[in-house]
Design an enzyme around this catalytic site. Structure first.
Site, PDB file in Angstrom:
ATOM      1  N   CYS A  44       0.848  -1.190   0.000  1.00 47.30           N
ATOM      2  CA  CYS A  44       0.000   0.000   0.000  1.00 47.30           C
ATOM      3  C   CYS A  44       0.884   1.241   0.000  1.00 47.30           C
ATOM      4  O   CYS A  44       1.798   1.362   0.817  1.00 47.30           O
ATOM      5  CB  CYS A  44      -0.893  -0.016   1.242  1.00 47.30           C
ATOM      6  SG  CYS A  44      -1.942   1.454   1.403  1.00 47.30           S
ATOM      7  N   CYS A  47       0.549   3.063   3.536  1.00 47.52           N
ATOM      8  CA  CYS A  47       0.994   2.511   4.826  1.00 47.52           C
ATOM      9  C   CYS A  47       2.005   1.376   4.726  1.00 47.52           C
ATOM     10  O   CYS A  47       2.436   0.842   5.742  1.00 47.52           O
ATOM     11  CB  CYS A  47      -0.207   2.051   5.643  1.00 47.52           C
ATOM     12  SG  CYS A  47      -0.968   0.529   5.018  1.00 47.52           S
ATOM     13  N   CYS A  93      -7.453  -1.066   1.629  1.00 44.84           N
ATOM     14  CA  CYS A  93      -6.366  -1.626   2.426  1.00 44.84           C
ATOM     15  C   CYS A  93      -6.910  -1.898   3.827  1.00 44.84           C
ATOM     16  O   CYS A  93      -7.506  -1.012   4.447  1.00 44.84           O
ATOM     17  CB  CYS A  93      -5.200  -0.635   2.492  1.00 44.84           C
ATOM     18  SG  CYS A  93      -3.896  -1.120   3.630  1.00 44.84           S
ATOM     19  N   CYS A  96      -4.986   0.575   6.610  1.00 41.24           N
ATOM     20  CA  CYS A  96      -5.226   2.022   6.723  1.00 41.24           C
ATOM     21  C   CYS A  96      -6.533   2.474   6.080  1.00 41.24           C
ATOM     22  O   CYS A  96      -6.851   3.652   6.085  1.00 41.24           O
ATOM     23  CB  CYS A  96      -4.053   2.801   6.138  1.00 41.24           C
ATOM     24  SG  CYS A  96      -3.885   2.670   4.340  1.00 41.24           S
ATOM     25  N   CYS A 118      -8.961  -4.940  -9.787  1.00 44.23           N
ATOM     26  CA  CYS A 118      -8.563  -3.850 -10.663  1.00 44.23           C
ATOM     27  C   CYS A 118      -8.071  -2.711  -9.760  1.00 44.23           C
ATOM     28  O   CYS A 118      -8.878  -2.022  -9.139  1.00 44.23           O
ATOM     29  CB  CYS A 118      -9.763  -3.433 -11.504  1.00 44.23           C
ATOM     30  SG  CYS A 118      -9.416  -2.159 -12.711  1.00 44.23           S
TER      31      CYS A 118
END
Length: 130
Positions: A44, A47, A93, A96, A118
């Protein structure tokens, strides 16, 4: 990971903030990882949590990086998204709660899960395999 809106604005570029925190979408075929074949782990951008691996990435020719499965089933949160007059499933995510993209099923891709995560390239950071 909990940050204030102001802290997110300081941490992310304006384009990253628009996608990750405001559920925006980068334009098709403009993302850094759309056609990348580098082996590694996708984390991510907000984070650094591990989200996807290159072994689950495939070419869907949709304009965004596509994966058929997250690195760990707990790495992402799936949330119904009925915006823009259509039914979709948003991918966030789990660490976060940043917006990553959407997941689609039943499109006929030759993948083990028949799913296409996607994901916006701008939501990801590729950590190449050493």
């Amino acid at each position: 990971m909990q940050l204030t809106d102001e802290q997110w604005r300081e941490k992310l570029t304006p384009n990253e903030y628009a996608v990750l925190r405001k559920a925006g979408t980068e334009r098709a075929y403009t993302g850094e990882y759309t056609d990348t074949e580098t082996e590694g782990v996708y984390t991510c951008k907000a984070c650094d949590a591990e989200l996807f691996r290159s072994t689950e990435k495939f070419h869907s020719h949709c304009g965004w990086p596509s994966f058929f499965d997250p690195a760990d089933t707990d790495a992402v949160i799936l949330k119904p998204d009925n915006t823009l007059g259509m039914r979709r499933v948003e991918v966030l995510c789990a660490n976060c709660h940043s917006h990553l993209g959407h997941v689609f099923e039943g499109e006929g891709y030759n993948t083990p899960t028949d799913q296409r995560y996607c994901i916006n390239s701008i939501s990801l950071k590729l950590v190449p395999k050493e």
